[in-house]
Design an enzyme around this catalytic site. Structure first.
Site, mmCIF file in Angstrom:
data_model
loop_
_atom_site.group_PDB
_atom_site.id
_atom_site.type_symbol
_atom_site.label_atom_id
_atom_site.label_comp_id
_atom_site.label_asym_id
_atom_site.label_seq_id
_atom_site.Cartn_x
_atom_site.Cartn_y
_atom_site.Cartn_z
ATOM 1 C CG ASP A 47 -2.148 0.935 0.953
ATOM 2 O OD1 ASP A 47 -2.068 1.770 0.032
ATOM 3 O OD2 ASP A 47 -3.153 0.843 1.683
HETATM 4 C C1 BGC Z 1 -4.972 3.334 -0.012
HETATM 5 C C2 BGC Z 1 -5.043 2.327 -1.132
HETATM 6 C C3 BGC Z 1 -4.848 3.014 -2.452
HETATM 7 C C4 BGC Z 1 -3.496 3.731 -2.436
HETATM 8 C C5 BGC Z 1 -3.169 4.462 -3.711
HETATM 9 C C6 BGC Z 1 -3.713 4.191 -0.105
HETATM 10 O O1 BGC Z 1 -3.772 5.248 0.794
HETATM 11 O O2 BGC Z 1 -5.009 2.674 1.225
HETATM 12 O O3 BGC Z 1 -6.267 1.662 -1.098
HETATM 13 O O4 BGC Z 1 -4.930 2.094 -3.500
HETATM 14 O O5 BGC Z 1 -3.523 4.687 -1.387
HETATM 15 O O6 BGC Z 1 -3.970 5.559 -3.876
#
Ligand code: BGC
Length: 744
Positions: free
Chosen positions: A264
């Site tokens: 993530d």
């Molecule tokens: C979120 C993810 C997301 C990623 C990219 C993170 O803060 O938890 O679900 O895909 O950001 O935007």
């Protein structure tokens, strides 16, 4: 002239011959992929291998330019294709051709209880991602609904592992048909937003395997997901983006995952663990992308120069690196390097139609006393619409799933359009919630500021409602912080902004009140007895207003069912009753917050069954404008052997006067077992469409898997011989028929 043409042909022919003779294995489409991977790997320098394991911009990582292996482009999110951001920033790139179709959020998809709809969803969003040239779609999410306060529940598929597992598989298949990888998230135990980077989940193996892992396992083994995203939180004191237990032991070894683990954004914290504990691609470390770097911040990523240095100093080997690169190359062959993949489409008519259809199938009719719905347009002269959510754009906000849409039809506009000149539609605001409408530079363009006092707003709403034939209150949550939004949890389970008072006042003013709740979470309803009709309408995206209007006027007969329990109060939720949410900070100077999942396997209806509490609305509940009658369920045998399959059949009749669909549910109850079990567990469902008077037989097959529990001392699934019940139900509390049988 002739000479020139001839030599041209000769050159072309020679060109073809040379190419055919020298095409390297890694580019040769006639060769098996695994052979091509080994060939590509053998050609890459150490630096190229390290480079391919981490980002080079906010959403992209390098391929191998020298070898013609393209870059990898990631995009949010589960409900639509995120607008382009600047290379190093979350902010908008300002493109004018990146508007998308917003599909309903995943709670709505789960509420359809229809895997065919999930396939349509995946196919459509996959086409949008492909058209925008994305390699990986960051979704779908299947974290289990543990607490109604979780700000991201709207992005997931509810509280039941079986339902989420059945719905996630076709979504993934639909996406990947387009040569775009689905990235199932957030693996695992990411069940709240508060302290999301520091919560260390403490959970027994049984609960992990029975409740929190099955949907991920289905995604990997049945959906064959090409990638998975590690979550922010910790498990067994290791961040889940580099977690020996989850990524190496379970995902890779037990489940045989051959795809890519993507971190993530900002979820990586340690080079050594990132090397050894199952991570393949690092994204989003230091979220603005610019700090921590003299020349290029990305060189400072945990899997960048620090990794290269350890290898060059001989402190770590290259075995793990080669494994990561193999997986990333496999991703390339499945996506960017598959020359046969289709081209996709953006904002096509078919996608708008799909978005509307998914919404119509997922809307849940919670209550319909006196048959207030459907609205009778032959009789209605005046329809009053009240509430901020009737006009507020809901596709902007909520966090990383925020979208820039080509258009969004508000509920008020949808209702006005459908009603046309058949009746007058009047609107009053009723309350002011959050008038803002901007996320990362995408602006809704609405000015929702209103400085009137709550009393003035209620007085206006009541005046408008009084003499209307129907009053439709459209409220609920929104995508602002502490509502249904990433990075924070809700502060209360009830409605904010004084909505309860508005609704109670409207209920007094008019008997024909319909409350439409827009949310991805359960709310409490102190007015439930005063309001005849309640509709759960989720976040429906681009076609929200059209889908809601078709259900309200009865063009569409509602058939959605709740994918999670609406508890009567927060105290009726295991995670809250047993008091560990949102965790206990450690006293050791670290920032870690331990959180024990004391309620164990008793999540959602499993908890309500065990505690014998009466939910406000149970899991699996949803009404229709017609009625269904269930006959007696029968099994094809009374005793089944361990390798047998038992068949249970039940006739279901549409006993009303219009066509409708019913979701028939099968729960299994283990009457006696050596470990405590849930009173019942969902193990089958089937959505059947029936004409008035029509009867269909619904058949379920039950194998040993449906009877098993996870024995954590043996570390395996066990089906204990003994007596079981197959329960046929229309919801977790509306049981229609039971059949007993025995497992030998
Ligand atoms: C979120 C993810 C997301 C990623 C990219 C993170 O803060 O938890 O679900 O895909 O950001 O935007």
């Amino acid at each position: 002239m002739k000479k020139i043409i001839l030599s041209g042909i000769l050159l072309l022919a020679l060109g073809c011959m040379t190419q055919a003779q020298t095409v390297p294995v890694y580019l040769d489409e006639t060769k098996p992929v695994e052979e091509r991977i080994e060939d590509a790997l053998g050609r890459m320098t150490l630096e190229e291998k390290v480079a391919i394991t981490h980002a080079q911009s906010k959403f992209c990582s390098p391929g191998v330019a020298r070898l013609g292996i393209p870059e990898f482009w990631m995009t949010d999110g589960p409900h639509g294709i995120r607008p382009e951001v600047l290379w190093d920033e979350w902010d908008q790139a300002g493109w004018t051709n990146d508007s998308c179709v917003a599909f309903p959020t995943l709670t709505c998809l789960a509420a359809t209880w229809d895997p065919k709809v999930a396939l349509l969803y995946g196919k459509s969003i996959g086409e949008e991602a492909r058209y925008r040239n994305k390699t990986v779609l960051l979704g779908p999410g299947v974290n289990i609904y543990r607490s109604p306060l979780n700000g991201r529940n709207f992005e997931y598929m509810g509280e039941d592992p079986y339902l989420s597992g059945k719905m996630v598989v076709p979504y993934i298949q639909g996406v990947q048909q387009n040569g775009v990888a689905a990235c199932v998230k957030h693996f695992a135990l990411n069940n709240q937003e508060v302290n999301r980077h520091t919560t260390n989940v403490i959970i027994d193996d049984r609960t992990l395997y029975e409740i929190y892992l099955p949907a991920f396992k289905a995604a990997v083994q049945e959906g064959k997901a090409w990638s998975i995203m590690g979550s922010y939180n910790l498990y067994k004191d290791q961040h889940c983006c580099h977690n020996q237990y989850l990524l190496n032991d379970i995902l890779r070894e037990e489940w045989g995952f051959d795809g890519v683990v993507i971190s993530d954004w900002g979820g990586v914290h340690d080079t050594q663990q990132a090397i050894t504990n199952g991570l393949d691609m690092e994204f989003g470390s230091w979220t603005n992308g610019l700090s921590n770097g003299a020349s290029n911040a990305y060189d400072n990523y945990y899997l960048a120069d620090p990794y290269l240095k350890l290898i060059k100093e001989g402190k770590v080997g290259t075995k793990e690196l080669d494994d990561k690169v193999r997986r990333i190359l496999r991703l390339a062959y499945r996506t960017n390097m598959d020359r046969n993949r289709p081209y996709g489409a953006l904002c096509s008519e078919a996608h708008f139609a799909a978005a509307r259809h998914i919404g119509e199938e997922g809307i849940v009719l919670l209550q319909n006393n006196n048959n207030v719905l459907p609205i009778d347009l032959n009789k209605a002269k005046k329809i009053a619409v009240i509430g901020e959510n009737a006009i507020k754009m809901m596709t902007v906000g909520g966090g990383s799933s925020s979208l820039k849409v080509k258009y969004e039809i508000s509920p008020l506009d949808g209702i006005k359009k459908r009603v046309g000149d058949k009746a007058e539609v009047v609107y009053a605001r009723g309350y002011v919630g959050d008038p803002s409408g901007e996320y990362n530079g995408v602006k809704s363009g609405q000015d929702l500021e209103d400085s009137r006092s709550p009393e003035e707003l209620i007085a206006e709403a009541v005046a408008v409602a009084k003499d209307a034939d129907y009053v439709i209150f459209i409220g609920g949550l929104n995508k602002s912080a502490h509502q249904d939004c990433e990075d924070a949890d809700r502060k209360e389970i009830g409605l904010s902004y004084g909505q309860d008072k508005v609704i109670a006042s409207l209920a007094q003013a008019n008997k024909n009140l319909i409350v439409v709740n827009i949310s991805g979470n359960a709310i409490t309803m102190p007015w439930v007895k005063e309001v005849p009709t309640i509709v759960q309408a989720w976040y429906l995206g681009t076609e929200a207003g059209s889908a809601i209007a078709s259900v309200l006027v009865g063009d569409v007969n509602p058939s959605g069912k709740l994918p999670f329990t609406f508890p009567a109060s927060l105290q009726d939720v295991g995670a809250h009753k047993l008091g560990e949410y949102p965790g206990t900070p450690r006293n050791d100077g670290s920032n870690i917050v331990d959180e024990k999942y004391n309620e164990g396997i008793f999540v959602g209806y499993r908890w309500a069954d065990k505690e014998k509490t009466k939910p406000l609305f149970p899991f699996g509940h949803g009404l229709s404008y017609t009625t269904f009658t269930y006959g007696k369920a029968v099994a094809d045998k009374k005793v089944m052997g361990a390798d047998d399959v038992l068949t249970v059949t039940v006739p279901v009749t549409n006993s009303g006067s219009r066509e409708g669909s019913e979701v028939v549910q099968l729960y299994i109850s283990d009457l006696k077992s050596s470990l405590p079990r849930s009173i019942k567990e969902l193990k089958g469902f089937c959505k059947v469409k029936l004409a008035p008077g029509e009867t269909k037989e619904v058949t379920f097959t039950i194998a040993k898997e449906a009877l098993s529990f996870f024995d954590d001392t043996l570390h395996e699934w066990v089906a204990e011989p003994g007596k079981f019940e197959a329960i046929i139900a229309a919801s977790a509390t509306d049981i229609k028929s039971k059949v007993s049988f025995e497992l030998k």
